[in-house]
Design a protein around this motif. Sequence first.
Motif, mmCIF file in Angstrom:
data_model
loop_
_atom_site.group_PDB
_atom_site.id
_atom_site.type_symbol
_atom_site.label_atom_id
_atom_site.label_comp_id
_atom_site.label_asym_id
_atom_site.label_seq_id
_atom_site.Cartn_x
_atom_site.Cartn_y
_atom_site.Cartn_z
ATOM 1 N N ILE A 151 0.862 -1.181 0.000
ATOM 2 C CA ILE A 151 0.000 0.000 0.000
ATOM 3 C C ILE A 151 0.899 1.231 0.000
ATOM 4 N N GLU A 152 0.757 2.052 -1.020
ATOM 5 C CA GLU A 152 1.544 3.280 -1.147
ATOM 6 C C GLU A 152 0.768 4.434 -0.522
ATOM 7 N N LEU A 153 1.388 5.107 0.451
ATOM 8 C CA LEU A 153 0.800 6.282 1.077
ATOM 9 C C LEU A 153 1.617 7.509 0.697
ATOM 10 N N ALA A 154 1.171 8.674 1.106
ATOM 11 C CA ALA A 154 1.870 9.907 0.744
ATOM 12 C C ALA A 154 3.302 9.943 1.279
ATOM 13 N N HIS A 155 3.524 9.443 2.503
ATOM 14 C CA HIS A 155 4.842 9.554 3.114
ATOM 15 C C HIS A 155 5.503 8.223 3.426
ATOM 16 N N SER A 156 4.847 7.112 3.127
ATOM 17 C CA SER A 156 5.444 5.815 3.443
ATOM 18 C C SER A 156 4.798 4.716 2.610
ATOM 19 N N THR A 157 5.377 3.534 2.720
ATOM 20 C CA THR A 157 4.864 2.355 2.033
ATOM 21 C C THR A 157 4.640 1.269 3.073
ATOM 22 N N ILE A 158 3.484 0.639 3.024
ATOM 23 C CA ILE A 158 3.183 -0.458 3.942
ATOM 24 C C ILE A 158 3.224 -1.749 3.136
ATOM 25 N N GLY A 159 4.017 -2.713 3.596
ATOM 26 C CA GLY A 159 4.149 -3.990 2.910
ATOM 27 C C GLY A 159 5.379 -4.032 2.038
ATOM 28 N N GLY A 160 5.523 -5.119 1.328
ATOM 29 C CA GLY A 160 6.684 -5.282 0.459
ATOM 30 C C GLY A 160 7.944 -5.491 1.270
ATOM 31 N N ALA A 161 9.045 -4.888 0.841
ATOM 32 C CA ALA A 161 10.331 -5.054 1.518
ATOM 33 C C ALA A 161 10.480 -4.101 2.705
ATOM 34 N N ASP A 162 9.596 -3.101 2.804
ATOM 35 C CA ASP A 162 9.703 -2.112 3.888
ATOM 36 C C ASP A 162 9.105 -2.655 5.181
ATOM 37 N N PHE A 163 9.726 -2.273 6.296
ATOM 38 C CA PHE A 163 9.207 -2.623 7.617
ATOM 39 C C PHE A 163 8.458 -1.416 8.148
ATOM 40 N N THR A 164 7.225 -1.597 8.562
ATOM 41 C CA THR A 164 6.390 -0.498 9.034
ATOM 42 C C THR A 164 5.959 -0.752 10.464
ATOM 43 N N VAL A 165 6.139 0.265 11.314
ATOM 44 C CA VAL A 165 5.659 0.192 12.684
ATOM 45 C C VAL A 165 4.372 1.002 12.747
ATOM 46 N N MET A 166 3.327 0.374 13.248
ATOM 47 C CA MET A 166 2.038 1.058 13.362
ATOM 48 C C MET A 166 1.663 1.133 14.832
ATOM 49 N N ALA A 167 1.299 2.307 15.289
ATOM 50 C CA ALA A 167 0.900 2.486 16.682
ATOM 51 C C ALA A 167 -0.439 3.209 16.701
ATOM 52 N N GLY A 168 -1.211 2.889 17.695
ATOM 53 C CA GLY A 168 -2.535 3.499 17.763
ATOM 54 C C GLY A 168 -2.921 3.833 19.177
ATOM 55 N N LEU A 169 -4.140 3.495 19.541
ATOM 56 C CA LEU A 169 -4.697 3.879 20.821
ATOM 57 C C LEU A 169 -4.027 3.203 22.010
ATOM 58 N N VAL A 170 -3.258 2.160 21.778
ATOM 59 C CA VAL A 170 -2.603 1.491 22.897
ATOM 60 C C VAL A 170 -1.716 2.481 23.633
ATOM 61 N N ARG A 171 -1.045 3.352 22.903
ATOM 62 C CA ARG A 171 -0.200 4.355 23.532
ATOM 63 C C ARG A 171 -1.036 5.287 24.405
#
Length: 140
Positions: free
Chosen positions: A77-97
């Motif tokens: 998934i291509e976003l404006a500032h990052s890519t999710i999936g593929g060879a890239d590692f993505t850290v996602m944080a939400g309401l847990v914080r």
Amino acid sequence: MIIQFKPSTDSALIDAFCARQRTTNPNVYQIKHHVAVIGAKAIDFTPAEEEVIAATTTDEPSYVLGSRLFQPENTVIELAHSTIGGADFTVMAGLVRLKLLTTLWRWPKLLKKAVRLFCGVARINRGHHRIPFKGWAKLV
């Protein structure tokens, strides 16, 4: 049933196949040249469809849409500032914080109640703890 069409298959043929299957089964899903007809054990293919089918699987897992049988390629998934999936590692944080922060703000109050329970009186100011000596003497 999962049907894998050859990569060179015309998308109009796949779309027509999906539309025909949806008349009898609403659970038809397509990703590129893979089609899943959930719950189907046998399908009558037209001669044109039989020529372009690479493989069929009647042994579908209960999680068809998330299985590698249905979608062997990685999802990117291509976003404006990052890519999710593929060879890239993505850290996602939400309401847990946010939950963690609210819990941290509650700790002084909980600690104050606990110390009062064991020691009698406690005063907590800006993270500094002043506990009367008489209370600790009872615990030792």
